[in-house]
Design a protein around this motif. Structure first.
Motif, PDB file in Angstrom:
ATOM      1  N   ASN A  70       0.709  -1.258   0.130  1.00 50.18           N
ATOM      2  CA  ASN A  70       0.011   0.047  -0.039  1.00 50.18           C
ATOM      3  C   ASN A  70       0.737   1.358  -0.040  1.00 50.18           C
ATOM      4  O   ASN A  70       0.522   2.284  -0.795  1.00 50.18           O
ATOM      5  CB  ASN A  70      -0.888   0.020   1.166  1.00 50.18           C
ATOM      6  N   PHE A  71       1.983   1.359   0.824  1.00 54.26           N
ATOM      7  CA  PHE A  71       2.745   2.351   1.015  1.00 54.26           C
ATOM      8  C   PHE A  71       3.718   2.582  -0.530  1.00 54.26           C
ATOM      9  O   PHE A  71       3.610   3.706  -0.986  1.00 54.26           O
ATOM     10  CB  PHE A  71       3.612   2.275   1.872  1.00 54.26           C
ATOM     11  N   GLN A  74       0.947   3.830  -2.968  1.00 50.90           N
ATOM     12  CA  GLN A  74       0.727   5.217  -2.702  1.00 50.90           C
ATOM     13  C   GLN A  74       1.844   6.403  -3.252  1.00 50.90           C
ATOM     14  O   GLN A  74       1.737   7.373  -3.622  1.00 50.90           O
ATOM     15  CB  GLN A  74       0.320   5.456  -1.311  1.00 50.90           C
ATOM     16  N   LEU A  75       3.116   5.904  -3.042  1.00 49.02           N
ATOM     17  CA  LEU A  75       4.311   6.533  -3.438  1.00 49.02           C
ATOM     18  C   LEU A  75       4.401   6.671  -4.854  1.00 49.02           C
ATOM     19  O   LEU A  75       4.721   7.555  -5.222  1.00 49.02           O
ATOM     20  CB  LEU A  75       5.607   5.785  -2.480  1.00 49.02           C
ATOM     21  N   ILE A  77       2.439   6.251  -7.251  1.00 47.58           N
ATOM     22  CA  ILE A  77       1.069   6.608  -8.224  1.00 47.58           C
ATOM     23  C   ILE A  77       1.472   7.944  -8.489  1.00 47.58           C
ATOM     24  O   ILE A  77       1.007   8.286  -9.467  1.00 47.58           O
ATOM     25  CB  ILE A  77      -0.399   6.365  -7.414  1.00 47.58           C
ATOM     26  N   LYS A  78       2.077   8.702  -7.868  1.00 42.46           N
ATOM     27  CA  LYS A  78       2.405  10.233  -8.262  1.00 42.46           C
ATOM     28  C   LYS A  78       3.229  10.531  -9.152  1.00 42.46           C
ATOM     29  O   LYS A  78       3.357  11.530  -9.846  1.00 42.46           O
ATOM     30  CB  LYS A  78       2.629  10.830  -6.929  1.00 42.46           C
ATOM     31  N   GLY A  87      -1.340   2.197 -10.661  1.00 47.55           N
ATOM     32  CA  GLY A  87      -2.746   2.517 -10.186  1.00 47.55           C
ATOM     33  C   GLY A  87      -3.345   1.152 -10.966  1.00 47.55           C
ATOM     34  O   GLY A  87      -4.412   0.681 -10.153  1.00 47.55           O
ATOM     35  N   TYR A  90      -2.675  -2.001  -9.200  1.00 47.69           N
ATOM     36  CA  TYR A  90      -3.016  -2.140  -7.866  1.00 47.69           C
ATOM     37  C   TYR A  90      -4.861  -2.233  -7.754  1.00 47.69           C
ATOM     38  O   TYR A  90      -5.194  -2.840  -6.996  1.00 47.69           O
ATOM     39  CB  TYR A  90      -2.752  -0.585  -7.231  1.00 47.69           C
TER      40      TYR A  90
END
Length: 141
Positions: A70-71, A74-75, A77-78, A87, A90
């Motif tokens: 998850n981390f 989230q890191l 995906i930017k 994404g 995921y």
């Protein structure tokens, strides 16, 4: 080292505890460990303790893996362009239901847990790479 037990040596209760500890991700096993030591004043059998420790280790490993993925997602995906692909991966791994309400990740975990529980049902110390080696090396199972 013999990985298999004779079915006559494992009680039905030990099989029950071993199976349910996988599907409750170690909770039944923790309760049985505490109850057997504090209330019943007896040791847990090697068969049962092996499956209890293995299920607890798997549940901790799954929690850490889930948080790390998850981390990581989230890191990353930017990041432009790459973030969309990550994404998408995921989404397909964790959010899209493929089998009833199970995502692909949940379904793989369910298959692994079922394999380990069936091994306990047939009175075997089921082998799962790396995890079983850690359990055998560090615990008395």
């Amino acid at each position: 080292m013999n990985r298999f037990f004779n079915q006559n040596q494992v009680s039905l209760f030990d099989k029950f505890v071993s199976i349910t500890t996988y599907y409750t991700f170690g909770l039944t096993g923790i309760i049985w460990l505490i109850a057997s030591i504090l209330i019943f004043k007896k040791n847990v059998t090697d068969f049962c303790s092996y499956h209890i420790y293995q299920s607890i280790f798997i549940s901790i490993l799954l929690a850490v893996l889930s948080m790390a993925l998850n981390f990581l997602f989230q890191l990353t995906i930017k990041i432009p362009f790459i973030g969309e692909a990550i994404g998408f991966v995921y989404l397909w791994l964790f959010n899209v239901p493929l089998f009833f309400t199970f995502s692909l990740f949940n379904f793989m975990v369910f298959i692994i847990i079922t394999y380990l529980a069936l091994g306990a049902l047939f009175s075997k110390k089921t082998y799962f790479p790396f995890i079983s080696d850690v359990i055998r090396g560090n615990f008395r199972g």
